[in-house]
Design an enzyme around this catalytic site. Sequence first.
Site, PDB file in Angstrom:
ATOM      1  N   ASP A 218      75.980  62.908 -23.143  1.00  0.00           N
ATOM      2  CA  ASP A 218      74.962  61.909 -23.443  1.00  0.00           C
ATOM      3  C   ASP A 218      74.141  62.364 -24.649  1.00  0.00           C
ATOM      4  O   ASP A 218      73.790  63.541 -24.770  1.00  0.00           O
ATOM      5  CB  ASP A 218      74.050  61.698 -22.226  1.00  0.00           C
ATOM      6  CG  ASP A 218      73.253  60.412 -22.322  1.00  0.00           C
ATOM      7  OD1 ASP A 218      73.528  59.491 -21.525  1.00  0.00           O
ATOM      8  OD2 ASP A 218      72.345  60.331 -23.180  1.00  0.00           O
TER       9      ASP A 218
ATOM     10  N   GLY B 209      68.012  49.549 -15.280  1.00  0.00           N
ATOM     11  CA  GLY B 209      67.907  50.112 -16.626  1.00  0.00           C
ATOM     12  C   GLY B 209      69.226  50.297 -17.339  1.00  0.00           C
ATOM     13  O   GLY B 209      69.320  51.101 -18.263  1.00  0.00           O
ATOM     14  N   GLN B 210      70.256  49.541 -16.946  1.00  0.00           N
ATOM     15  CA  GLN B 210      71.534  49.655 -17.672  1.00  0.00           C
ATOM     16  C   GLN B 210      71.347  49.148 -19.096  1.00  0.00           C
ATOM     17  O   GLN B 210      70.902  48.014 -19.296  1.00  0.00           O
ATOM     18  CB  GLN B 210      72.639  48.851 -16.967  1.00  0.00           C
ATOM     19  CG  GLN B 210      74.003  49.002 -17.636  1.00  0.00           C
ATOM     20  CD  GLN B 210      75.115  48.248 -16.904  1.00  0.00           C
ATOM     21  OE1 GLN B 210      74.860  47.486 -15.963  1.00  0.00           O
ATOM     22  NE2 GLN B 210      76.347  48.452 -17.342  1.00  0.00           N
TER      23      GLN B 210
ATOM     24  N   HIS C 114      79.729  53.093 -16.801  1.00  0.00           N
ATOM     25  CA  HIS C 114      79.743  54.541 -17.032  1.00  0.00           C
ATOM     26  C   HIS C 114      79.096  55.247 -15.860  1.00  0.00           C
ATOM     27  O   HIS C 114      78.108  54.775 -15.302  1.00  0.00           O
ATOM     28  CB  HIS C 114      79.022  54.915 -18.336  1.00  0.00           C
ATOM     29  CG  HIS C 114      77.681  54.269 -18.510  1.00  0.00           C
ATOM     30  ND1 HIS C 114      77.536  52.944 -18.895  1.00  0.00           N
ATOM     31  CD2 HIS C 114      76.419  54.742 -18.353  1.00  0.00           C
ATOM     32  CE1 HIS C 114      76.255  52.643 -18.962  1.00  0.00           C
ATOM     33  NE2 HIS C 114      75.539  53.717 -18.619  1.00  0.00           N
ATOM     34  N   LEU C 115      79.659  56.388 -15.495  1.00  0.00           N
ATOM     35  CA  LEU C 115      79.039  57.279 -14.525  1.00  0.00           C
ATOM     36  C   LEU C 115      78.319  58.366 -15.297  1.00  0.00           C
ATOM     37  O   LEU C 115      78.929  59.042 -16.136  1.00  0.00           O
ATOM     38  CB  LEU C 115      80.091  57.918 -13.611  1.00  0.00           C
ATOM     39  CG  LEU C 115      80.749  57.019 -12.570  1.00  0.00           C
ATOM     40  CD1 LEU C 115      81.730  57.848 -11.737  1.00  0.00           C
ATOM     41  CD2 LEU C 115      79.709  56.368 -11.670  1.00  0.00           C
ATOM     42  N   HIS C 116      77.021  58.534 -15.004  1.00  0.00           N
ATOM     43  CA  HIS C 116      76.293  59.700 -15.503  1.00  0.00           C
ATOM     44  C   HIS C 116      76.624  60.867 -14.566  1.00  0.00           C
ATOM     45  O   HIS C 116      76.475  60.739 -13.340  1.00  0.00           O
ATOM     46  CB  HIS C 116      74.785  59.465 -15.443  1.00  0.00           C
ATOM     47  CG  HIS C 116      74.263  58.363 -16.305  1.00  0.00           C
ATOM     48  ND1 HIS C 116      73.580  58.595 -17.483  1.00  0.00           N
ATOM     49  CD2 HIS C 116      74.291  57.012 -16.161  1.00  0.00           C
ATOM     50  CE1 HIS C 116      73.203  57.433 -18.010  1.00  0.00           C
ATOM     51  NE2 HIS C 116      73.619  56.461 -17.233  1.00  0.00           N
TER      52      HIS C 116
END
Length: 119
Positions: free
Chosen positions: A30, A98-99, A105-107
């Site tokens: 990220d 908050g996307q 996506h996976l954090h």
Amino acid sequence: MTDCLFCAMVAGDIPADVVHETERTFAFRDIAPQAPTHVLVIPKDHHATAGLLVGADPTLLAEVVAAAHAVAVQEGLATEDGPEPGYRLVANTGPAAGQTVHHVHLHVLGGRDLAWPPG
Ligand code: AMP
Ligand code: ZN
């Protein structure tokens, strides 16, 4: 998909700090890390959310989760068969969560103690 940041990263049009890749998944650091390890794991195909992905291609969702676990092992956050020291998977879905990027996506977050409940 045009006008998708993560599709552009998969295509190589925008740089990514890639840490893991399979035939159908892609993982990169990220740009604004929230923990010592903060990696995003995505399917190469465009799907907006996890809910849409699981309906369209459940096997691919499983591949994304498997890739996220492989990243965690690679980063020293877990072992092949154990959850120590641990990590968190997050899929922000929709505006209330908050996307900001509408390519699922996976954090993968870890490397510090993670508070619960989250914000
Ligand atoms: P979300 O808010 O769950 O949609 O997460 C989107 C994530 O993408 C945020 O954590 C951003 O920091 C991250 N991000 C945005 N642009 C980039 C980029 N160019 N490279 C890596 N991560 C990015
Ligand atoms: Zn996309």
